[in-house]
Motif scaffolding. Structure first.
Motif, mmCIF file in Angstrom:
data_model
loop_
_atom_site.group_PDB
_atom_site.id
_atom_site.type_symbol
_atom_site.label_atom_id
_atom_site.label_comp_id
_atom_site.label_asym_id
_atom_site.label_seq_id
_atom_site.Cartn_x
_atom_site.Cartn_y
_atom_site.Cartn_z
ATOM 1 N N SER A 280 0.526 -11.881 4.506
ATOM 2 C CA SER A 280 1.054 -11.611 5.775
ATOM 3 C C SER A 280 2.369 -11.272 6.057
ATOM 4 C CB SER A 280 0.700 -13.282 6.629
ATOM 5 O OG SER A 280 1.549 -14.087 5.909
ATOM 6 N N SER A 281 3.245 -11.544 5.201
ATOM 7 C CA SER A 281 4.283 -10.700 5.157
ATOM 8 C C SER A 281 4.402 -9.452 5.392
ATOM 9 C CB SER A 281 5.452 -11.440 4.166
ATOM 10 O OG SER A 281 5.078 -10.673 3.030
ATOM 11 N N LEU A 282 3.377 -8.921 4.626
ATOM 12 C CA LEU A 282 3.468 -7.445 4.593
ATOM 13 C C LEU A 282 2.976 -6.967 6.198
ATOM 14 C CD1 LEU A 282 2.249 -4.505 4.021
ATOM 15 C CD2 LEU A 282 0.221 -5.599 3.589
ATOM 16 N N GLN B 151 -10.288 -2.494 -1.766
ATOM 17 C CA GLN B 151 -8.886 -2.745 -1.555
ATOM 18 C C GLN B 151 -8.083 -1.703 -1.113
ATOM 19 O OE1 GLN B 151 -8.675 -3.112 -5.847
ATOM 20 N NE2 GLN B 151 -7.608 -1.300 -6.006
ATOM 21 N N TYR B 152 -6.932 -2.137 -0.820
ATOM 22 C CA TYR B 152 -5.898 -1.227 -0.099
ATOM 23 C C TYR B 152 -5.222 -0.363 -1.559
ATOM 24 C CZ TYR B 152 -5.139 -4.214 3.827
ATOM 25 O OH TYR B 152 -5.032 -5.046 4.815
ATOM 26 N N VAL B 153 -5.021 0.938 -1.085
ATOM 27 C CA VAL B 153 -4.473 1.986 -2.032
ATOM 28 C C VAL B 153 -3.069 1.558 -2.164
ATOM 29 C CG1 VAL B 153 -4.157 4.261 -2.575
ATOM 30 C CG2 VAL B 153 -5.711 3.665 -0.912
ATOM 31 N N VAL B 154 -3.055 0.952 -3.548
ATOM 32 C CA VAL B 154 -1.416 0.619 -3.773
ATOM 33 C C VAL B 154 -1.013 1.245 -5.143
ATOM 34 C CG1 VAL B 154 -1.889 -1.836 -2.931
ATOM 35 C CG2 VAL B 154 -2.708 -1.435 -5.237
ATOM 36 N N ASP B 155 -1.748 2.038 -5.516
ATOM 37 C CA ASP B 155 -1.500 2.617 -6.803
ATOM 38 C C ASP B 155 -0.158 3.656 -6.548
ATOM 39 O OD1 ASP B 155 -1.023 3.816 -9.353
ATOM 40 O OD2 ASP B 155 -3.087 4.150 -9.590
ATOM 41 N N PRO C 68 0.839 -1.280 0.182
ATOM 42 C CA PRO C 68 0.051 -0.087 -0.052
ATOM 43 C C PRO C 68 0.880 1.047 -0.062
ATOM 44 C CG PRO C 68 -0.820 -1.592 1.720
ATOM 45 C CD PRO C 68 0.548 -1.954 1.203
ATOM 46 N N THR C 69 0.107 2.364 -0.632
ATOM 47 C CA THR C 69 1.140 3.580 -0.570
ATOM 48 C C THR C 69 0.606 4.623 0.258
ATOM 49 O OG1 THR C 69 -0.466 4.340 -2.325
ATOM 50 C CG2 THR C 69 1.444 3.422 -3.143
ATOM 51 N N ILE D 180 0.305 2.050 12.555
ATOM 52 C CA ILE D 180 -0.282 2.607 11.232
ATOM 53 C C ILE D 180 -0.761 1.670 10.410
ATOM 54 C CG2 ILE D 180 1.763 4.318 10.779
ATOM 55 C CD1 ILE D 180 2.863 2.293 9.150
ATOM 56 N N THR D 181 -2.055 1.817 9.878
ATOM 57 C CA THR D 181 -2.726 0.826 9.013
ATOM 58 C C THR D 181 -3.079 1.065 7.787
ATOM 59 O OG1 THR D 181 -4.699 2.031 9.705
ATOM 60 C CG2 THR D 181 -4.020 -0.012 11.148
ATOM 61 N N PRO D 182 -2.863 0.557 6.795
ATOM 62 C CA PRO D 182 -3.117 1.090 5.383
ATOM 63 C C PRO D 182 -4.411 1.539 5.141
ATOM 64 C CG PRO D 182 -3.020 -1.515 5.412
ATOM 65 C CD PRO D 182 -2.822 -0.947 7.120
#
Length: 1788
Positions: A139-141, A77-81, A48-49, A60-62
């Motif tokens: 989960s590694s994230l 979804q997570y913000v990944v862009d 995530p960004t 902190i949470t995405p």
């Protein structure tokens, strides 16, 4: 991160941050993406960004995004862009604007908290990947984020190596996810902020993700690379939970890309602006294209969503919002500054001193243009104004102010610049209506954009018009007005209204130049070119119009009426009537103008504004100007009723004839007549008047937000006069019709609804409802003063009602409105921490300064002398107490030197005498602590002064010093250690619980010298007792305990436990357990804890677990009572005090639980205690400590029976506390004193005292305050055989032991007395006092009796001390003189049997008697009794280091039983304490009925749970009721804040101090002779009974007779009697109304009324007093003084009637007749006619019966006809002669 409260936090983040945004919920971070981040392959998810953090200690949470797709459901979804960047974030509404760098579009999202279903969706989505690999990844994230945010060592970057995850084993056990409270635990917080490990990583932690150092934004460079360190080679599957997201963004809008070729770019500036009609726009500036794009958005109807509209582009180089006036300033590419509202262009902004960059006429609509429009050289200003016909230049800086102040270098007279090339480069820092311009040469100019209108009148009118017009037209109208108003060289302030009128009429289609009254408007200098374009080229030759203009001007009229004119006999020039006749033909309205169709609507709202302004006495001038405009419009719209209405209000302004402007009949069809337009003019006075008369009225129309006063008046009249409670509760009221633009259905059925007075509720509650409602809508006294007096009268009446009997819990604003400052101050004083209490400020200066300077501090200087001198005003008992309790001065050692004594022996003699006296001195501090309890607020920057304990003496006659340290006599070692401990406690207890103290201050007080450590130990204990020790940091507590100083440990352990009373606090329990071997596990190492510290810890356990009946604690303590002595020397000395402590602690833990000790039945607590009390075989020790007690002691032989001498006191008191107040007879019978000689011989007489006490405490309700009951506790055998101590010879008897009997007797009596003290502690019960006082006297006589030796002086002294303490408990805080005398007598006794302990007891009694300087008393709650049992344990130490039977430190626990109960009335005006009469009502109990008692405050109140209510009684002070049946919280908070109860002296009264008998008050003086002369009292006397400066100066200037008064005498008398009336009736606020009425009548008599509003007010006053609702109120409350003098009103009425009737006879009749038949009336009579019509409410001619007036023949017929018109009979009587054709009026 810094919070608003001033805390700061450090949080380490696992990535580099590109940007931080503050949101409504917390912080939002954007992760900066690095250039060589490996783009993840297909199976991998990008990270995530964007992340959120809601609290500095949270993880902190995405961020989650929810984008609506066209088909199907929205995807979460997570913000990944990587390409998405935030460009703008707004808090209210909570929206985010982002820019997508790939697609080049801006989007808007709403930011909110995540819903649970979205949370699940994201987590499922991330965990159920296609491959197992994927699952590991997601989960590694979380594993990485988690391990990194914890601050472990750096890891291999997840971006480079996905397959082998190097996760630490450490991070696997992470704290549970859901402990998301801001304080996860103290340790977590510590480790995050302060752990040393973090220091290393907090820097490198930024690069933890091993992103490169190269960031995209050029502003941030970071240098260091962190090495890639692999911590573990082994692969560990991380067992982590995923991180739950907190915030979500919802997609709202994305801009559409129109032209592919044009490269869109990121917005450089985004802001939200609203236009003049409140529509909101989101504007973003795209600099590369010189475009400002504005998107209109609004809330959906259900307020849940924002709806975005279309985009408008404005050509711009820069822009900034101007919030104050709802516009924005745009800098065009050409360098022009243009003002826009929304997307409507207002005009260019011209700044004096800056050259206008282009003066070519550009289009008015914005269009894209080349950056340079072709620049002309700037022309001089004057030419400029002439040429600008189209474009309007706004001048933000009106020319009146000196513009050179803007910037010295910028303003040149000739407008040429040093460098001609300067132009405006950008706009920045907009605040309110100011903005900064950045020029190209680097300098900056701050400019102010002018406001829309400065005068209140224009503002209100504009608001009303804006409200009624459609939005587009409203914006255009406002833009036009703004241009006119802010033209360069703008208008001066007072011509703003004229400008407004002309502008408005022009927009309606009038030609203002030809209209007579607007032509006369005098603008300074020329008219601005905008307004009068036709005048731009004046013709050279004059015209007749100019002459007309002159004749019509105000100047001409002034000269005409001038005296000089008359004396010169100049005839006034008649303006040629012919001219006037010509006007109507050529004045027609231009129907094509903007507002032409809306004239009726505008006229109607302006009429409502006019009615609104009539309700504000300060807007008188404005009304006059508004009438001119309204009359003109009403005539042109041919609305006769309205013209008539204005004529009746302002006869002098409305002439009978005037200029008309014709409106083409054809055009009237286009006019939009709104649905709310009524043919009858709405009149607020008329509405109120009808309500008062009980007639029906249609709902009154009002404009929401503009006519708020009208709404307020209508609703308050409806509530108070009509008695309709629902009027203020619901929004859609039947009394108001809201005006809206949308046409409404006409409510016909509601038109003639008759309002009747409803008797729904009691009147007082109506008044309360009204007052509370008015404050809730923000109505204040200032507003009330500006209402006209007639309209305000009902409201004032309600206020008067409320002022008499207010509720004690009203909010501050209500109390201010009803004029009870005492209550409002009480409400707001609330929780102010004061350095010293407001009462105390005066005090330190009261003490004579001379004596204070050279003396040392005796620790009693900070007492509140002002209050104490009120409580004990007759004598100097307080000084006496100070003298008895001071221990800082040397004592007098008076020893006579006999001849046979050698000098050396004499010195020894003196020192031995001093040693005796020092026993007393050392016992004083405990009592001093009681006396000064909680009386001081320390200064945080200075240490607490601790008075020194002075153990030296002075021997007369030479005053030589006697010292104990000379070595001549043996002084016990450590003699002073406990005395200085007590001294420290006494000093610490001075600190009030409300003081501001922190950990640092406590440590700062630590003494430098080791010998003062004992004092500091006491100081720590005191801080615990007053609750401040909880602020001491754990670290410091640990620090003190490790020092191993015995006293410090005792003080600290007891202090901490007292501060945590009854909380079962775990950390404190651990702290105490370390010091109690029995609470440690059996295998633990034996700690060497001093015995006294163990005792303190055991009592501490009792305090912390007080009343909890905690099983394990109870079990251990029960065993500890009988703890056997150990094999070595441990537990052998002072066992009694340990056993007692265990018993007291056990009693506290099970306090008052009695037989319902849940879960302890197997412990057999009562039986075990009974065994400890009477003895028997020791039970086998159960539990874990059996090992320790296997081998018996080598020192003490006890055998296997219980040592009763050790265990009895603890067990007895434990039983007493467990069964406290339970009235359990079976347990009480165990505690009976034995009634056979054989058994008596087995019991120590002392223990009989404890048994009797325990028995009485259990049978709480049986205690009776008389000596018969006390004697009933003595068994028969003792009573029959006990010797009376006064007999000479002793009766001899072989089987009776007289010594035993007499000792048993006195101890049992003492025990009963002590229980009496507990039962009536702090009650000042008279019979208990008398009973105890008798016994105290008896014991004093026994002591001097010849055969006192049988009983033993020691026993008698003990009993006497116990009785004295009981007496002091009953009279606690009262300072009773008889008890004080006893204490003083015992203070003087030294030597002999008087040891340290007895002195301690006597001075404790003295301290209790003056507890807290008379502000505190004792409570009889269970916990208080427990505390008092510890403090007053009736075995006193033999010498100052004696702790064998009872630990001395426990003597201070009385603090836990003290509660503030002193109520101090404080006069709210002078802010000094005073006397006031209280009426206290007791609740009924089984012993007495509900009773009332009168007390003179300041006084100690009885315990609050016994009371029903407290009332401050009149007649001196305003009544005030505190009702305790609703709860005691309010009163408790008052008492805890120094007991300050604000009271307010009534007018005409003096305080009890100045006038004890009440013979000097004003009412008392005049009651004797109530004749009329007494009324005109001397104004000098007024100062005696009111402190209101307004009234005093009124008396001074208006009521004092001067020389040669003549005519004025009558006015003076009137004023004096009015003033007298107002003051005695408590209504000073009616003074202005009386005077206004008087003035109005005088003016009417001189025929000088120019407006009728005052007449209306008098009419409303008269109607109010004759209204039904008022009459009923008077019947219900006959004793309440009438509001206005009953003699004044009839006179007023009569005078007005006479004046008007005279006028009728003197030719007024003709006028009335002419008016009614519609013929013109002569000018001179117009004003009187209007007065007549208004006062008698004569209907307008159009309402009269149609068949002609002459048709009626008799009065009866007239009456019948006029019935429908609601015309009063009085008026009809006056009209009848005119209507019937009789020349004579019927009323004379």
């Amino acid at each position: 991160m810094h919070s608003i409260e001033g805390k700061d936090y450090i949080a380490s983040l696992p990535f580099q941050v590109a940007n931080v945004w503050a949101t409504k919920y917390g912080l939002l971070f954007e992760r900066s993406s690095s250039s060589h981040e490996v783009p993840p392959g297909p199976p991998r998810e990008p990270l995530p960004t964007m992340f959120s953090m809601l609290h500095p200690l949270d993880e902190i949470t995405p961020l989650v995004c929810k984008s609506g797709s066209l088909f199907g459901s929205a995807r979460v979804q997570y913000v990944v862009d990587q390409a998405m960047k935030i460009v703008f974030l707004n808090i209210n509404p909570s929206i985010v604007m982002t820019y997508d760098a790939v697609q080049n579009v801006h989007s808007v999202w709403t930011l909110r908290r995540v819903k649970s279903e979205e949370e699940n969706a994201v987590l499922k989505f991330s965990e159920q990947g296609a491959t197992p690999q994927n699952a590991v990844t997601s989960s590694s994230l979380t594993a990485h984020l988690r391990s990194l945010s914890k601050g472990d060592s750096p890891v291999a970057s997840p971006f480079q190596n996905y397959s082998s995850i190097h996760s630490q084993s450490r991070s696997a056990s992470s704290p549970s996810l859901h402990s998301r409270s801001p304080s996860i635990s103290n340790m977590a917080a510590l480790s995050r902020a302060h752990s040393p490990a973090l220091g290393v990583h907090s820097f490198s932690g930024v690069q933890r993700f091993n992103l490169s150092s190269h960031n995209q934004s050029p502003k941030r460079h970071s240098i260091s690379h962190s090495p890639n360190s692999n911590s573990n080679g082994s692969f560990l599957a991380p067992e982590t939970e995923p991180i739950v997201p907190e915030l979500c963004i919802d997609h709202l809008w994305t801009e559409t890309v129109t032209n592919i070729r044009e490269k869109n770019s990121q917005a450089s500036k985004v802001f939200i602006t609203s236009d003049l009609c409140g529509q909101k726009f989101l504007c973003f500036l795209v600099e590369s294209q010189f475009q400002l794009r504005c998107v209109k958005f609004q809330e959906s109807n259900d307020k849940t969503q924002l709806i975005f509209g279309s985009v408008t582009s404005i050509h711009a180089k820069d822009a900034a919002p101007v919030e104050k006036i709802d516009t924005m300033l745009v800098l065009e590419g050409s360098g022009n500054l243009v003002l826009y509202t929304g997307v409507v262009r207002v005009g260019k902004v011209f700044i004096p001193g800056l050259p206008a960059p282009s003066l070519t006429m550009s289009n008015t609509m914005p269009r894209p243009s080349t950056p340079l429009d072709g620049v002309n050289t700037p022309k001089p200003l004057s030419k400029l104004l002439g040429s600008l016909d189209e474009v309007v230049l706004l001048s933000p800086v009106p020319e009146l102010r000196d513009s050179s102040k803007l910037h010295d270098s910028l303003y040149n007279e000739d407008c040429t610049f040093q460098q001609l090339g300067t132009y405006i480069h950008s706009i920045r820092d907009p605040v309110h209506n100011r903005v900064t311009l950045e020029l190209s040469n680097g300098s900056m100019v701050r400019i102010t954009i002018p406001e829309i209108a400065t005068s209140e009148l224009v503002q209100t009118c504009l608001q009303a018009i804006k409200f009624i017009l459609p939005k587009e037209i409203a914006v255009q109208m406002l833009v036009k007005w703004y241009n006119v108003h802010s033209a360069p060289g703008g208008p001066s302030y007072h011509s703003e209204w004229n400008l407004f009128v002309i502008c408005l009429l022009n927009m309606m289609g009038y030609n203002t130049d030809r209209l007579a009254w607007t032509r006369n408007f005098d603008f300074e200098g020329s008219l601005s070119p905008v307004i009068a374009p036709k005048k731009a080229r004046p013709s050279e030759t004059g015209s007749d119009d100019d002459w007309e203009y002159l004749l019509n001007s105000d100047y001409h009229q002034n000269v005409e009426s001038h005296l000089l004119n008359r004396s010169l006999c100049l005839s006034s020039l008649e303006i040629s009537k012919g001219k006037d006749k010509e006007f109507p033909h050529n004045l027609s309205l231009d129907s094509s103008t903007l507002l032409f169709t809306h004239i009726p609507a505008i006229f109607f709202v302006l009429h409502l504004v006019y009615e609104e302004l009539k309700l504000n006495t300060l807007m008188g001038e404005g009304i006059g100007s508004l009438v001119d405009l309204l009359v003109q419009l009403a005539r042109d719209l041919q609305l006769g009723p309205y013209v008539d209405h204005y004529y009746r209000d302002y006869p002098s302004l409305v002439r009978a004839t005037g200029q008309m402007c014709t409106i083409d009949q054809g055009q009237t069809g286009f006019m939009h007549h709104p649905s709310f337009f009524t043919a009858e003019p709405p009149s607020i006075y008329h509405w109120v008047s009808s309500c008062l008369q009980g007639e029906g009225m249609p709902p009154y129309p009002y404009l929401p937000g503009i006519c708020e006063r009208s709404r307020l008046v209508v609703l308050s009249i409806a509530l108070y006069i009509l008695g309709d409670e629902s009027s203020v509760s619901d929004e859609a009221s039947q009394y108001l019709s809201k005006i809206t633009i949308t046409p409404q259905k006409l409510q016909v059925e509601q038109e003639e609804k008759r309002f009747s007075f409803r008797h729904s509720t009691s009147v007082s509650s109506l008044a309360e409802r009204l007052v509370v409602w008015m404050t809730s809508v923000g109505f204040t006294l200032r507003d009330l003063e500006t209402l006209p007096f007639g309209v305000a009268l009902p409201i004032r009446d309600a206020i008067y009602h409320c002022r008499e009997q207010p509720a004690s819990d009203w909010p501050e604003a209500v109390c201010l409105l009803i004029g009870r400052q005492d209550l409002s101050k009480q409400a707001c004083e609330g929780n102010l921490p004061r350095g010293k209490s407001s009462v105390t400020q005066v005090l330190s200066s009261d003490v004579p300064s001379g004596t204070e300077a050279e003396e040392e501090d005796d620790g009693m200087n900070d007492m509140n002398h002002e209050v104490m001198s009120l409580i004990w005003s007759e004598d100097l008992r307080v000084q006496d107490v100070r003298r008895l309790l001071q221990s800082a001065h040397p004592v007098r050692v008076n020893v006579v030197q006999y001849p046979e004594l050698s000098d050396h022996e004499f010195i020894e003699e003196k020192e031995n005498r001093l040693l005796q006296l020092c026993q007393r001195t050392m016992a004083l501090p405990v009592g001093r602590g009681m006396f000064t309890l909680f009386s001081y607020h320390p200064v945080p920057t200075e240490p607490l002064p601790i008075p020194k304990l002075n153990l030296t003496g002075r021997a007369p006659p030479r005053n030589t010093t006697v010292d104990l340290n000379s070595g001549n006599i043996d002084v016990p070692p450590n003699m002073t250690s406990w005395a200085s401990f007590h001294n420290g406690v006494a000093a610490g207890l001075k600190i009030a619980p409300a003081s501001q103290i922190d950990s640092a201050w406590i440590v700062y007080n630590k003494p430098k010298h080791a010998e003062l450590a004992n004092e500091y130990a006491g100081f720590l204990m005191a801080l615990g007792l007053n609750g401040h020790l909880t602020k001491l940091a754990t670290l410091n507590i640990h620090d003190y305990l490790t020092k191993g100083h015995e006293m410090t440990s005792i003080g600290l352990l007891l202090g901490v436990s007292a501060a945590k009373l009854g909380t079962m606090d775990m950390s404190i329990t651990r702290l105490l357990s370390i010091h109690i071997p029995a609470l440690l596990p059996p295998t633990s190492t034996e700690l060497d804890v001093p015995h006294n510290v163990q005792v303190a810890a055991v009592v501490g356990i009792g305090l912390v677990y007080q009343g909890t009946a905690h099983r394990h604690t109870a079990e251990v303590l029960l065993a500890e009572i009988g703890r056997p002595p150990g094999p070595e020397m441990e537990y052998c000395t002072d066992r009694e005090s340990y056993s007692l402590a265990a018993g007291l602690a056990l009693g506290m833990v099970c306090l008052g639980h009695g037989s319902n000790l849940i879960g302890m039945s197997d412990l057999n607590v009562p039986e075990q205690l009974y065994q400890y009390m009477v003895g028997g075989h020791r039970r086998f020790q159960a539990g874990m400590h059996r090992e320790k007690h296997k081998s018996p002691s080598y020192q003490i032989k006890e055998g296997d029976t219980i040592n009763v001498d050790v265990t009895c006191p603890g067990a007895t008191l434990a039983l007493a506390m467990i069964y406290l107040k339970t009235n359990n007879r079976s347990i009480a019978d165990w505690l009976r004193a034995p009634d056979t000689m054989y058994l008596l011989d087995f019991v120590k007489p002392e223990f009989l005292l404890l048994r009797t006490l325990a028995r009485c405490l259990i049978l709480w309700d049986d205690i009776l305050p008389n000596s018969k009951w006390v004697d009933s506790n003595v068994p028969q055998i003792i009573r029959e055989n006990s010797i009376s101590l006064s007999e000479i010879e002793l009766p001899c008897s072989e089987d009776l032991n007289l010594e035993t009997l007499s000792q048993a007797h006195v101890y049992i009596i003492a025990g009963a007395c002590l229980s009496l003290g507990f039962r009536f502690a702090g009650s000042e019960n008279l019979s208990a006092f008398n009973c105890l006082h008798k016994f105290a006297k008896d014991f004093m006589t026994y002591l001097s009796a010849p055969n006192a030796s049988v009983t033993g002086p020691y026993n008698l002294e003990t009993c006497l001390s116990v009785v004295l303490l009981s007496l002091a408990m009953v009279m606690a805080g009262s300072g009773n003189l008889k008890v004080l005398q006893l204490c003083r007598f015992l203070h003087m006794k030294t030597g002999g049997e008087m040891n340290y302990g007895f002195h301690l007891a006597h001075h404790m009694a003295l301290g209790l008697l003056f507890l807290g300087g008379g502000r505190y008393s004792l409570s009889t709650s269970n916990s208080s009794i427990a505390a008092l049992l510890c403090a007053l344990y009736p075995h006193f130490p033999a010498h100052s280091t004696d702790n064998r039977y009872h630990l001395q430190a426990l003597r201070h626990l009385y603090v836990l039983a003290a509660e503030p109960r002193l109520l101090v009335p404080v006069d709210v005006d002078t802010n000094t304490p005073c006397y006031a009469l209280l009426e206290v009502t007791y609740k009924g109990t089984q012993w007495y009925e509900q009773t009332k008692e009168e007390l003179m405050a300041p006084t100690l109140l009885p315990e609050l749970h016994l009371l029903k209510q407290i009332k401050v009684k009149g007649p001196r002070y305003w009544e005030l009721l505190i009702d305790l049946s609703k709860g005691t919280q309010h009163l408790k908070s008052i008492l805890s804040k120094d007991g300050v109860l604000y009271v307010k002296l009534r007018a005409g009264q003096l305080s009890y101090k100045e006038d004890p008998m009440g013979w000097q008050s004003l009412l008392a003086q005049t009651v004797a002779n109530r004749n009329s002369e007494a009324r005109a009292f001397k104004p000098e006397t007024i100062s005696a009974f009111t402190s209101d400066p307004a009234l005093l100066s009124f008396a001074e200037y208006f009521c004092k007779p001067t020389v040669n008064m003549g005519q004025k005498q009558e006015i003076l008398d009137l004023f004096s009697s009015v003033l007298y009336e107002c003051v005695t009736q408590e209504t000073p606020e009616m003074l202005p109304a009386y005077i206004a009425m008087d003035q109005a009548i005088r003016r009417l008599g001189k025929r000088e009324m120019s407006e009728t509003s005052e007449l209306w007010q008098i009419k409303l006053v008269l109607e109010f007093f004759s209204s039904r609702s008022h009459q009923e109120r008077v019947q219900n409350h006959p004793k309440r003084g009438l509001f206005m003098n009953s003699e004044f009103l009839p006179v007023v009425k009569c005078t007005i009637d006479n004046t008007l009737d005279q006028w009728l006879r003197a030719g007024g009749g003709v006028c009335v007749r002419a008016y009614l038949s519609g013929q013109p009336v002569e000018e001179s009579q117009l004003t009187m006619l209007a007065c007549f019509l208004a006062y008698h409410s004569v209907p307008a001619p159009r309402h009269l019966p149609p068949m002609g007036l002459e048709g009626s023949t008799s009065f009866a017929e007239l009456l019948f006809r006029f019935k429908q018109l609601k015309m009063p009979v009085r008026a009809l009587l006056r009209l009848a002669p005119l209507l019937l054709g009789n020349p004579q009026p019927m009323v004379m």
